[in-house]
Design a protein around this motif. Structure first.
Motif, PDB file in Angstrom:
ATOM      1  N   LEU A   1       0.856  -1.172   0.000  1.00  0.00           N
ATOM      2  CA  LEU A   1       0.000   0.000   0.000  1.00  0.00           C
ATOM      3  C   LEU A   1       0.902   1.236   0.000  1.00  0.00           C
ATOM      4  N   ILE A   2       0.758   2.076  -1.011  1.00  0.00           N
ATOM      5  CA  ILE A   2       1.618   3.248  -1.149  1.00  0.00           C
ATOM      6  C   ILE A   2       0.799   4.497  -0.850  1.00  0.00           C
ATOM      7  N   ASN A   3       0.791   4.902   0.409  1.00  0.00           N
ATOM      8  CA  ASN A   3       0.115   6.151   0.757  1.00  0.00           C
ATOM      9  C   ASN A   3       0.988   7.353   0.433  1.00  0.00           C
ATOM     10  N   GLN A   4       2.294   7.227   0.727  1.00  0.00           N
ATOM     11  CA  GLN A   4       3.253   8.281   0.440  1.00  0.00           C
ATOM     12  C   GLN A   4       4.572   7.653   0.024  1.00  0.00           C
ATOM     13  N   PHE A   5       5.396   8.434  -0.676  1.00  0.00           N
ATOM     14  CA  PHE A   5       6.700   7.912  -1.096  1.00  0.00           C
ATOM     15  C   PHE A   5       7.690   9.056  -1.207  1.00  0.00           C
ATOM     16  N   PHE A   6       8.970   8.676  -1.151  1.00  0.00           N
ATOM     17  CA  PHE A   6      10.060   9.644  -1.279  1.00  0.00           C
ATOM     18  C   PHE A   6      11.271   8.897  -1.810  1.00  0.00           C
ATOM     19  N   VAL A   7      12.140   9.584  -2.542  1.00  0.00           N
ATOM     20  CA  VAL A   7      13.332   8.952  -3.082  1.00  0.00           C
ATOM     21  C   VAL A   7      14.516   9.884  -2.923  1.00  0.00           C
ATOM     22  N   THR A   8      15.657   9.310  -2.519  1.00  0.00           N
ATOM     23  CA  THR A   8      16.906  10.058  -2.469  1.00  0.00           C
ATOM     24  C   THR A   8      18.006   9.167  -3.009  1.00  0.00           C
ATOM     25  N   ASN A   9      18.763   9.691  -3.989  1.00  0.00           N
ATOM     26  CA  ASN A   9      19.731   8.886  -4.726  1.00  0.00           C
ATOM     27  C   ASN A   9      19.006   7.667  -5.291  1.00  0.00           C
ATOM     28  N   GLU A  10      19.359   6.466  -4.901  1.00  0.00           N
ATOM     29  CA  GLU A  10      18.648   5.284  -5.408  1.00  0.00           C
ATOM     30  C   GLU A  10      17.938   4.537  -4.283  1.00  0.00           C
ATOM     31  N   THR A  11      17.581   5.264  -3.234  1.00  0.00           N
ATOM     32  CA  THR A  11      16.844   4.686  -2.109  1.00  0.00           C
ATOM     33  C   THR A  11      15.402   5.186  -2.145  1.00  0.00           C
ATOM     34  N   LEU A  12      14.476   4.251  -2.164  1.00  0.00           N
ATOM     35  CA  LEU A  12      13.051   4.550  -2.230  1.00  0.00           C
ATOM     36  C   LEU A  12      12.405   4.290  -0.877  1.00  0.00           C
ATOM     37  N   TYR A  13      11.641   5.261  -0.396  1.00  0.00           N
ATOM     38  CA  TYR A  13      10.901   5.130   0.861  1.00  0.00           C
ATOM     39  C   TYR A  13       9.403   5.090   0.549  1.00  0.00           C
ATOM     40  N   ILE A  14       8.721   4.112   1.124  1.00  0.00           N
ATOM     41  CA  ILE A  14       7.275   3.974   0.940  1.00  0.00           C
ATOM     42  C   ILE A  14       6.616   3.932   2.309  1.00  0.00           C
ATOM     43  N   TYR A  15       5.584   4.751   2.480  1.00  0.00           N
ATOM     44  CA  TYR A  15       4.885   4.835   3.772  1.00  0.00           C
ATOM     45  C   TYR A  15       3.449   4.370   3.606  1.00  0.00           C
ATOM     46  N   ASN A  16       2.997   3.542   4.554  1.00  0.00           N
ATOM     47  CA  ASN A  16       1.645   2.978   4.470  1.00  0.00           C
ATOM     48  C   ASN A  16       0.783   3.353   5.679  1.00  0.00           C
ATOM     49  N   SER A  17       1.125   4.486   6.325  1.00  0.00           N
ATOM     50  CA  SER A  17       0.420   5.004   7.500  1.00  0.00           C
ATOM     51  C   SER A  17       0.770   4.277   8.795  1.00  0.00           C
ATOM     52  N   GLU A  18       1.691   3.318   8.714  1.00  0.00           N
ATOM     53  CA  GLU A  18       2.149   2.615   9.909  1.00  0.00           C
ATOM     54  C   GLU A  18       3.660   2.399   9.893  1.00  0.00           C
ATOM     55  N   PHE A  19       4.162   1.966   8.736  1.00  0.00           N
ATOM     56  CA  PHE A  19       5.592   1.706   8.599  1.00  0.00           C
ATOM     57  C   PHE A  19       6.181   2.529   7.456  1.00  0.00           C
ATOM     58  N   LEU A  20       7.401   3.037   7.677  1.00  0.00           N
ATOM     59  CA  LEU A  20       8.181   3.649   6.615  1.00  0.00           C
ATOM     60  C   LEU A  20       9.158   2.591   6.122  1.00  0.00           C
ATOM     61  N   GLN A  21       8.929   2.077   4.921  1.00  0.00           N
ATOM     62  CA  GLN A  21       9.735   0.991   4.382  1.00  0.00           C
ATOM     63  C   GLN A  21      10.769   1.531   3.398  1.00  0.00           C
ATOM     64  N   GLU A  22      11.938   0.933   3.421  1.00  0.00           N
ATOM     65  CA  GLU A  22      13.079   1.420   2.652  1.00  0.00           C
ATOM     66  C   GLU A  22      13.523   0.350   1.652  1.00  0.00           C
ATOM     67  N   PHE A  23      13.742   0.779   0.385  1.00  0.00           N
ATOM     68  CA  PHE A  23      14.125  -0.144  -0.683  1.00  0.00           C
ATOM     69  C   PHE A  23      15.290   0.447  -1.478  1.00  0.00           C
ATOM     70  N   GLN A  24      16.105  -0.429  -2.024  1.00  0.00           N
ATOM     71  CA  GLN A  24      17.156  -0.020  -2.943  1.00  0.00           C
ATOM     72  C   GLN A  24      16.643  -0.224  -4.368  1.00  0.00           C
ATOM     73  N   LEU A  25      16.717   0.829  -5.182  1.00  0.00           N
ATOM     74  CA  LEU A  25      16.314   0.720  -6.573  1.00  0.00           C
ATOM     75  C   LEU A  25      17.461   0.133  -7.391  1.00  0.00           C
ATOM     76  N   LYS A  26      17.165  -0.841  -8.234  1.00  0.00           N
ATOM     77  CA  LYS A  26      18.176  -1.444  -9.113  1.00  0.00           C
ATOM     78  C   LYS A  26      18.042  -0.824 -10.489  1.00  0.00           C
ATOM     79  N   ILE A  27      18.817   0.253 -10.705  1.00  0.00           N
ATOM     80  CA  ILE A  27      18.718   1.011 -11.937  1.00  0.00           C
ATOM     81  C   ILE A  27      19.965   0.771 -12.785  1.00  0.00           C
ATOM     82  N   ASP A  28      19.755   0.435 -14.072  1.00  0.00           N
ATOM     83  CA  ASP A  28      20.876   0.190 -14.980  1.00  0.00           C
ATOM     84  C   ASP A  28      21.628   1.484 -15.254  1.00  0.00           C
TER      85      ASP A  28
END
Length: 259
Positions: A232-259
């Motif tokens: 569930l993507i209520n909000q999102f933010f990105v810095t460099n190649e790190t993606l943050y997704i917020y679902n109103s309870e947890f702020l989840q952090e992901f690494q983007l694999k960009i060529d």
């Protein structure tokens, strides 16, 4: 020979249609807020809660609020030394330093000519990008001299989102995504096919459509889906190649694999 060409074209279309941006899960943080503003390279989180902006670094939290100006319509911390807050109801912008201390206040009601500001974002030097609703124009406004350094031609549809870095500004409207340089000149225009929000990192763009995210690499018109599973993507933010997704309870952090 003709059949070989058809097969090659079909194969190329299939590859392009299937291309997507992979993500790798890093971690999640249990936190509750109203609006995610930014996360910097050191893990410092800027967010809004109950019309207060908070800066959380580890266990250290500092805050700023201005009850007289009411609701914070938007906040931008691209430059953490010059954080800007828009109080839309009072047509006022507050500039904060990295300690969340107030350093500038811009009351657009008192300016001549009057400006009806609905969206703001960070510019270079002592400037902010503002969208003037009455003129339907984007302006690069110098808040020290109270003058407009640059402005765009009017846009023809409602504004959905506004983001910027020191060199460029991205204006998302119902019809198009416009990209401008700091002279106010149009650099690129992409048709909006249902995107409602955007985030920027190093000139690359993340777009949201429904509950899905898409990646647009700078200097191209190519837009590829980002694999986020069924999050569930209520909000999102990105810095460099790190993606943050917020679902109103947890702020989840992901690494983007960009060529």
């Amino acid at each position: 020979m003709r059949y070989i060409i058809y097969i090659f074209i079909a194969f190329s279309v299939s590859i392009n249609a299937q291309k997507s941006i992979e993500t790798t899960y890093i971690k999640k943080t249990n936190i509750v807020f109203d609006k995610l503003v930014a996360v910097d390279n050191f893990g410092t989180i800027f967010y809004l809660k109950d019309d207060v902006i908070l800066k959380k670094s580890g266990n250290n939290v500092i805050t700023y609020n201005n009850l007289q100006l009411g609701n914070i319509a938007s906040a931008n911390a691209f430059n953490p030394l010059k954080i800007n807050l828009l109080y839309k109801d009072f047509n006022t912008v507050i500039i904060l330093d990295n300690r969340l201390a107030e350093v500038f206040k811009i009351d657009f009601n008192s300016l001549i000519p009057y400006k009806n500001v609905t969206h703001i974002s960070t510019g270079h030097d002592n400037t902010i990008w503002i969208f003037n609703q009455d003129l339907q124009k984007l302006e690069l406004f110098d808040y020290k001299t109270r003058t407009t350094r640059a402005q765009t031609v009017p846009v023809q549809s409602s504004v959905l989102d506004l983001k910027s870095n020191y060199n460029f500004c991205w204006l998302l409207t119902e019809n198009y995504l416009y990209v401008y340089n700091y002279f106010g000149s149009l650099v690129k225009k992409i048709k909006n096919s249902g995107y409602t929000e955007l985030a920027e990192t190093n000139g690359n763009i993340i777009l949201k459509k429904d509950n899905k995210l898409f990646y647009n690499k700078k200097s191209t018109d190519n837009i590829f889906p980002i694999k986020t599973g069924n999050l569930l993507i209520n909000q999102f933010f990105v810095t460099n190649e790190t993606l943050y997704i917020y679902n109103s309870e947890f702020l989840q952090e992901f690494q983007l694999k960009i060529d």
